[in-house]
Scaffold this motif. Structure first.
Motif, PDB file in Angstrom:
ATOM      1  N   GLY A 268       0.950  -1.277  -0.199  1.00 33.07           N
ATOM      2  CA  GLY A 268      -0.165  -0.054   0.029  1.00 33.07           C
ATOM      3  C   GLY A 268       1.002   1.161   0.075  1.00 33.07           C
ATOM      4  N   PRO A 269       0.178   2.215   0.334  1.00 30.73           N
ATOM      5  CA  PRO A 269       1.000   3.670   0.412  1.00 30.73           C
ATOM      6  C   PRO A 269       2.444   3.653   1.187  1.00 30.73           C
ATOM      7  N   VAL A 270       3.276   3.929   0.636  1.00 31.10           N
ATOM      8  CA  VAL A 270       4.705   3.871   1.670  1.00 31.10           C
ATOM      9  C   VAL A 270       5.278   5.145   1.656  1.00 31.10           C
ATOM     10  N   ALA A 271       5.699   5.570   2.662  1.00 35.36           N
ATOM     11  CA  ALA A 271       6.510   6.965   2.768  1.00 35.36           C
ATOM     12  C   ALA A 271       7.825   6.823   3.384  1.00 35.36           C
ATOM     13  N   ARG A 272       8.657   7.388   2.908  1.00 31.63           N
ATOM     14  CA  ARG A 272      10.071   7.543   3.326  1.00 31.63           C
ATOM     15  C   ARG A 272      10.128   9.149   3.846  1.00 31.63           C
ATOM     16  N   VAL A 273      10.373   9.088   5.019  1.00 30.90           N
ATOM     17  CA  VAL A 273      10.353  10.176   6.264  1.00 30.90           C
ATOM     18  C   VAL A 273      11.493  10.564   6.879  1.00 30.90           C
ATOM     19  N   LEU A 274      11.855  11.818   6.832  1.00 27.73           N
ATOM     20  CA  LEU A 274      12.812  12.062   7.757  1.00 27.73           C
ATOM     21  C   LEU A 274      12.459  12.612   9.095  1.00 27.73           C
ATOM     22  N   VAL A 275      12.547  11.945  10.154  1.00 31.72           N
ATOM     23  CA  VAL A 275      12.404  12.350  11.439  1.00 31.72           C
ATOM     24  C   VAL A 275      12.926  13.440  11.856  1.00 31.72           C
ATOM     25  N   GLN A 276      12.390  15.085  11.981  1.00 29.70           N
ATOM     26  CA  GLN A 276      13.546  15.942  12.590  1.00 29.70           C
ATOM     27  C   GLN A 276      13.038  16.583  13.885  1.00 29.70           C
ATOM     28  N   HIS A 277      12.091  16.246  14.593  1.00 27.32           N
ATOM     29  CA  HIS A 277      11.936  16.424  15.988  1.00 27.32           C
ATOM     30  C   HIS A 277      11.379  14.997  16.793  1.00 27.32           C
ATOM     31  N   GLY A 278      11.581  14.894  18.023  1.00 28.49           N
ATOM     32  CA  GLY A 278      10.953  14.046  18.664  1.00 28.49           C
ATOM     33  C   GLY A 278      11.358  12.559  18.069  1.00 28.49           C
ATOM     34  N   THR A 279      10.671  11.357  18.492  1.00 28.87           N
ATOM     35  CA  THR A 279      10.990  10.152  18.423  1.00 28.87           C
ATOM     36  C   THR A 279       9.690   9.506  17.662  1.00 28.87           C
ATOM     37  N   LEU A 280       9.563   9.091  16.601  1.00 34.49           N
ATOM     38  CA  LEU A 280       8.569   8.234  15.927  1.00 34.49           C
ATOM     39  C   LEU A 280       8.528   6.872  16.339  1.00 34.49           C
ATOM     40  N   LYS A 281       7.337   6.399  16.549  1.00 32.05           N
ATOM     41  CA  LYS A 281       7.110   5.140  17.326  1.00 32.05           C
ATOM     42  C   LYS A 281       6.348   3.863  16.227  1.00 32.05           C
ATOM     43  N   VAL A 282       6.253   2.863  16.296  1.00 31.39           N
ATOM     44  CA  VAL A 282       5.381   1.826  15.638  1.00 31.39           C
ATOM     45  C   VAL A 282       4.001   2.079  16.381  1.00 31.39           C
ATOM     46  N   GLY A 283       2.934   2.274  15.704  1.00 30.62           N
ATOM     47  CA  GLY A 283       1.675   2.411  16.312  1.00 30.62           C
ATOM     48  C   GLY A 283       1.368   4.063  16.536  1.00 30.62           C
TER      49      GLY A 283
END
Ligand code: GTP
Ligand code: MG
Length: 370
Positions: A268-283
């Protein structure tokens, strides 16, 4: 509240209430003067009357649009610098990016399958550096178009046998306009006709003066093809990063920028993301442009599955409902309901701007009194 009465709408469209009511009836909406209209209906009305309106979403309803909250100095932690490579056609940008990537496989992550996720990280002296794959010009154009800053440092590649060319100059002005520190990589020094001093001489015209000539621009001679000078280049990047003290607060909800996105047949839709602030978590529930979703899975540039990703980490995520656009801002919200409502508001704003009209009357205070 995102609504206005028929009377208020008529006033802002410079029409009589009776005209608006007639128009509404022709659109199949039975309305009285005190009836509340939602944004969609107001936009439709405006389009019907050939009036262009601009939706200003009330700030408190949409944290996405608000100025970022200020972090306490104590919460800020060092983060890897994010680097883009720019330069004239054929001066060796791609070769340099590939050479850096392949010479530098983080121990412990060795053996991982390299993924193309729009960016990658290398490690030197126990410090990480993030490189964006996106051709520098595109990254900068995106950045400027969306008002987002994704690069910390720009490497300008100049072929030593060719010297400063039009796109070199363009790259310099992009980097300067964005206020991003520049490191010059004088490439192809292996070539017999390479003349690194000529490159230095030419660049003084653009206020890029090497330290040995009394300036403060770092120049590194490299050969991307022969893999010469790469370590020095990486060390110089770390030096510039140290001087600039790039920091972010890892202990908050993630925010970043979409680097690339596509529809994958299986996932399905896939995004490549640069995390710049904070922490990205599964969920995590998030908004990307005017799409929303919940992080189902997260993979880094070595194909490794991650549970979380901190500042300056590029990741590929699945779990979106639609495909966002490169350059779209990305932000995590407390729950999916909130994320959905923000995404919908943004979609309306976009639809509105796509509703072209002949008369260019901008009612930028449409919701001023709401
Ligand atoms: P565009 O993406 O088309 O703008 O080019 P680019 O800047 O990415 O250049 P690319 O890496 O494709 O290199 C262009 C040519 O220069 C290729 O044939 C490379 O093999 C060659 N090249 C790149 N770096 C070096 C180098 O250090 N030495 C030599 N001799 N050739 C190089
Ligand atoms: Mg290239």
């Amino acid at each position: 509240r995102g609504t206005m009465t028929v009377g208020e709408t008529a006033k802002l469209l410079h029409k009589d209430a009776s005209e608006v009511i007639k128009k509404l009836i022709s659109m199949g909406v039975m309305a009285t003067i005190n009836q509340e209209l939602d944004i969609d209906t107001i936009l439709l009305l405006a389009a019907e009357f050939g009036v262009e309106v601009e939706v200003k979403i009330p700030v408190e309803e949409d944290r996405f649009e608000t100025v970022e909250e200020v972090d306490n100095e104590a919460d800020l932690k060092e983060r890897p610098p994010v680097v883009t490579i720019m330069g004239h056609v054929d001066h060796g940008k791609t070769t340099l990016l590939d050479a850096i990537r392949s010479t530098n496989v983080t121990s412990g992550e060795a053996g991982g399958i390299t993924q193309h996720i729009g960016a990658y990280q290398v490690e030197i002296n126990n410090k990480k550096i993030t490189f964006l794959d996106t051709p520098g010009h595109e990254a900068f154009t995106l950045m400027r178009a969306r008002g987002a800053q994704i690069t910390d440092i720009t490497i300008i590649v100049v072929a030593a046998d060719d010297g400063v060319m039009p796109q070199t100059v363009e790259a310099i002005s992009h980097a300067k306009a964005a206020g991003v520190p520049i490191i010059v990589a004088v490439n192809k020094i292996d070539k017999p006709d390479a003349d690194p001093d000529r490159v230095k001489q030419e660049l003084t015209e653009y206020e890029l003066v090497p330290e040995e000539w009394g300036g403060d621009t770092i120049f590194v001679n490299v050969s991307a093809k022969q893999r010469m000078g790469l370590e020095e280049l990486l060390e110089m990047i770390l030096l510039v990063a140290e001087v600039n003290e790039f920091k972010a607060n890892p202990n908050k909800r993630a925010r970043g920028t979409v680097i690339e996105a596509e529809l994958d047949k299986g996932r399905g839709p896939v995004a490549r993301v640069l995390v710049q602030h904070g922490t990205l978590k599964v969920g995590d529930a998030f908004v990307a442009g005017n799409c929303f979703g919940r992080v189902r899975a997260m993979v880094n540039d070595k194909g490794r599955r991650l549970k979380e990703a901190g500042p300056s980490t590029p990741v590929e995520i699945t779990g979106l409902t639609e495909v966002p656009q490169a350059g779209d801002p990305f932000m995590v919200f407390e729950d999916e309901r909130k994320a959905r409502s923000i995404a919908e508001k943004r979609a309306i704003t976009q639809r509105q701007s796509e509703l072209g009209s002949n008369t260019r009357v901008t009612l930028d205070d449409l919701f001023k009194h709401i």
